[in-house]
Design an enzyme around this catalytic site. Sequence first.
Site, mmCIF file in Angstrom:
data_model
loop_
_atom_site.group_PDB
_atom_site.id
_atom_site.type_symbol
_atom_site.label_atom_id
_atom_site.label_comp_id
_atom_site.label_asym_id
_atom_site.label_seq_id
_atom_site.Cartn_x
_atom_site.Cartn_y
_atom_site.Cartn_z
ATOM 1 N N GLU A 161 0.935 -1.095 0.000
ATOM 2 C CA GLU A 161 0.316 -0.059 -0.047
ATOM 3 C C GLU A 161 0.290 1.444 0.281
ATOM 4 O O GLU A 161 0.797 2.101 1.087
ATOM 5 C CB GLU A 161 -1.110 0.133 0.944
ATOM 6 C CG GLU A 161 -1.931 -1.441 1.273
ATOM 7 C CD GLU A 161 -3.035 -1.088 2.322
ATOM 8 O OE1 GLU A 161 -3.918 -0.262 2.365
ATOM 9 O OE2 GLU A 161 -3.957 -1.666 1.595
ATOM 10 N N GLU A 366 -5.121 -8.747 -0.405
ATOM 11 C CA GLU A 366 -5.529 -7.919 0.497
ATOM 12 C C GLU A 366 -7.533 -8.307 0.055
ATOM 13 O O GLU A 366 -7.480 -7.830 -0.725
ATOM 14 C CB GLU A 366 -5.968 -7.157 1.759
ATOM 15 C CG GLU A 366 -4.469 -7.139 2.418
ATOM 16 C CD GLU A 366 -3.673 -6.403 3.180
ATOM 17 O OE1 GLU A 366 -4.741 -5.641 3.557
ATOM 18 O OE2 GLU A 366 -2.696 -5.739 3.274
HETATM 19 C C1 BGP Z 1 -4.836 -2.046 4.895
HETATM 20 C C2 BGP Z 1 -3.289 -2.813 5.674
HETATM 21 C C3 BGP Z 1 -3.938 -3.953 6.315
HETATM 22 C C4 BGP Z 1 -4.679 -3.739 7.344
HETATM 23 C C5 BGP Z 1 -6.253 -3.165 6.380
HETATM 24 C C6 BGP Z 1 -6.591 -3.322 7.216
HETATM 25 O O1 BGP Z 1 -4.677 -1.277 4.754
HETATM 26 O O2 BGP Z 1 -2.455 -3.192 4.167
HETATM 27 O O3 BGP Z 1 -1.939 -3.594 6.795
HETATM 28 O O4 BGP Z 1 -4.541 -2.602 8.269
HETATM 29 O O5 BGP Z 1 -5.422 -2.209 6.071
HETATM 30 O O6 BGP Z 1 -7.542 -2.085 8.328
HETATM 31 P P1 BGP Z 1 -7.003 -1.751 9.151
HETATM 32 O O7 BGP Z 1 -6.943 -2.663 10.257
HETATM 33 O O8 BGP Z 1 -7.562 -0.515 9.189
HETATM 34 O O9 BGP Z 1 -9.131 -2.253 9.672
#
Ligand code: BGP
Length: 465
Positions: A161, A366
């Site tokens: 990201e 993801e």
């Molecule tokens: C993405 C990241 C992950 C994870 C996911 C869920 O941006 O790559 O590391 O955190 O988001 O987000 P959050 O944990 O803020 O719900």
Amino acid sequence: KLKPFPKDFLWGASTSAYQVEGANLSDGKGPSCQDVKEIPEGTSDLSVCVDHYHRYKEDIALMAEMGFKAYRFSIAWTRILPNGTGEINQQGIDFYNDLINECLKYNMEPIVTMFHFDMPDALDKQGSWSNRDSVDWFVNFAKIMFENYGDRVKYWLTINEQNMLTLVGPVIGTLRIPEGTTNILKETYQQNHHMLVAQSKAMQLCHEMLPNAKIGPAPNISLVYAATSKPEDVLAAQNCNAIRNWLYLDMAVYGKYNNLVWAYLEEHDACPEILDGDNEILEAGKPDFIGFNYYNTMTVGEADDSIVSDAGADQQSSNGVAGVYKGVANPNLGKTEFGWEIDPVGFRGTIREMYSRYRLPMLVTENGLGAYDKLTEDGKVHDQYRINYLREHIAQVQLAISDDCEMLGYCPWSAIDLISTHEGIRKRYGFIYVDRDEFDLGTLNRYRKDSFFWYKKVIETNGAD
Ligand code: BGP
């Protein structure tokens, strides 16, 4: 006509080191920006997480029980290089050797994210990605990983990201802007430029050192919709797509700055300094595939002067960028308990758009639903809401495959409950529940959620569920 998932489709799931491992300052690991940042009010710190560092054998056995073909995890820079450069921590090298070997024991492809929001604090102190030396810092780290793990790791992801680091990094504490910076936008895009050059050099090095490996970026991609058919709203959506999405993929794939973004940066006196040779490096680094994180789409309209800043935004919500676009809610979509919109059809639309632009195989790194899961007295978690979310999104991946988009695999977030970027352990994503709360470490015992058994069947039937 619905096409089947490829027979070698990489069904798996994802984690990141700083959110899952714990032992954040043990066994020689140095502090990253995550270990020194201010912990959001009311949320857990990162000293234990879910103790994957000590319990990874049990966790990987559970992943194998679901039938995973792959496990996407990140290597913590400061577990390998406590100060970011220089002396190597052998205990760190050994841990990831053991982790990779545990995956291979179950015929699971280790998919390694090289950088997942955890810049070494020692390097932040030397200017972080603002310092042009960051290119060499990252390539040195990449070389050590390729030397130690390249014989077994076939899939590499450069920077998780990078677009979120640039767009909301300062907001969610994953990017440091040096004290006293006056032109924040220019500094941010200078950091972004150094990450892009570092990524290209790392991809080139991977191809030189590991001819059989595949490497690619892992941006967070949300296709951006126009709020209405008003032409100015369509232009605003084009600008947001360019700034949020295409800048990163055009650079990774074509080695060129997206023209809409460059025009935007020129307008705001925020163009990064490009050194002689940078363009050749950027064009030489080529990805073998595109990894990407998808949570939902976004909707924007023509900017108006109501935009003040992107404060309070996060990866999946944007108030907008002054003078460029304004974020608006999409009245056609539902939302999660944490306010993120839900758009399975948009997943197909995002994949189609990416494939028609870049014509490269894609790996979902993801996708998932953060929710307040509850453990019952008899050790169950009835997360039908997560099964519904994942089933709807997997169906759209299959429709995209039927649209002749080449998909390598699906690794939802997250394999096991872990600490959210900014909302603690309570925002759970895992197929495996971990018994702990924000401040009560509980037993850290693992429990199979209903989605665990459902995903096992999905994998057994190669997506026929
Ligand atoms: C993405 C990241 C992950 C994870 C996911 C869920 O941006 O790559 O590391 O955190 O988001 O987000 P959050 O944990 O803020 O719900």
